[in-house]
Design an enzyme around this catalytic site. Structure first.
Site, mmCIF file in Angstrom:
data_model
loop_
_atom_site.group_PDB
_atom_site.id
_atom_site.type_symbol
_atom_site.label_atom_id
_atom_site.label_comp_id
_atom_site.label_asym_id
_atom_site.label_seq_id
_atom_site.Cartn_x
_atom_site.Cartn_y
_atom_site.Cartn_z
ATOM 1 C CG HIS A 2 -1.767 1.171 1.334
ATOM 2 N ND1 HIS A 2 -2.696 1.622 0.656
ATOM 3 C CD2 HIS A 2 -1.608 2.043 2.486
ATOM 4 C CE1 HIS A 2 -3.013 3.017 0.818
ATOM 5 N NE2 HIS A 2 -2.396 3.250 2.121
ATOM 6 C CG HIS A 27 0.433 7.112 4.333
ATOM 7 N ND1 HIS A 27 1.105 6.132 3.575
ATOM 8 C CD2 HIS A 27 -0.710 6.452 4.276
ATOM 9 C CE1 HIS A 27 0.231 5.120 3.002
ATOM 10 N NE2 HIS A 27 -1.223 5.466 3.683
ATOM 11 C CD GLU A 31 -3.425 4.996 11.319
ATOM 12 O OE1 GLU A 31 -4.576 4.635 11.552
ATOM 13 O OE2 GLU A 31 -2.946 5.579 10.305
ATOM 14 C CG ASP A 32 -0.851 1.092 10.159
ATOM 15 O OD1 ASP A 32 -1.560 1.203 10.972
ATOM 16 O OD2 ASP A 32 -1.013 0.860 8.989
ATOM 17 C CG ASP A 93 -4.056 6.454 2.769
ATOM 18 O OD1 ASP A 93 -3.731 5.526 2.329
ATOM 19 O OD2 ASP A 93 -4.673 6.913 3.680
#
Length: 188
Positions: A2, A27, A31-32, A93
């Protein structure tokens, strides 16, 4: 893959540069993964860390909002940053998310499409990214109104030859005049 796809959209379809591609690759990192914003700042500098930070905040805000709050989210998105690259990367995104909707559950597809129609497509329009806006709207219709989408797609396919002939007939005299006048041009 992604992040690579988002970076590719940023570079090839939106025309952003190297720093934006780096931000697109990063990006979702904070967060991940276990990587912190300080790690990003240390490795890539303040500018990239700032953009990644805003992108992370946008993801957090969007996850907590409902469709009814789309206008509030749009305002938050526009005031969170003075750097348009943030919005452009977020649009890339979302476009990639829309292109891969077939792998999501039906309820997730509908949620993503709804957000796209109410928030992201209008932002793409406001940013002058008309091809991206149109693709987002088309993909949203494909999942939200599949029967209507199939009907329109069939009608377009059935009339393609007719429409192509009409367009060519329209363009021919324009092309002849421009060529006669010595212009260097392309017609789309």
């Amino acid at each position: 893959l992604h992040p690579l796809a988002v970076a590719k959209i940023c570079a090839e379809e939106i025309g952003l540069g190297v720093r934006s591609a780096i931000c697109a690759l990063l990006h979702d990192t904070v967060e991940d993964t276990d990587i912190t914003l300080n790690d990003v700042q240390r490795e890539f500098g303040n500018e990239i860390a700032r953009i990644v930070d805003v992108l992370t905040k946008i993801a957090t805000v969007m996850d907590s909002n409902t469709t009814q709050q789309a206008e509030n989210f749009r305002k938050i998105l526009l005031t969170l940053t003075d750097d348009p690259r943030v919005i452009l990367i977020k649009l890339a995104d979302r476009l990639h998310n829309m292109r891969t909707l077939e792998y999501m559950k039906r309820e997730k597809q509908l949620k993503v499409c709804s957000e796209t129609i109410y928030v992201y497509a209008p932002l793409a329009h406001r940013m002058g990214l008309y091809n991206i806006k149109t693709e987002m709207e088309d993909l949203s219709m494909k999942y939200m109104e599949p029967d209507t989408y199939r009907y329109i797609a069939k009608k377009l396919q059935d009339t393609k030859r007719e429409r192509t002939r009409y367009i060519n007939d329209f363009i021919r005299p324009l092309k002849e005049k421009l060529e006669k006048s010595g212009f260097n041009f392309e017609i789309y």
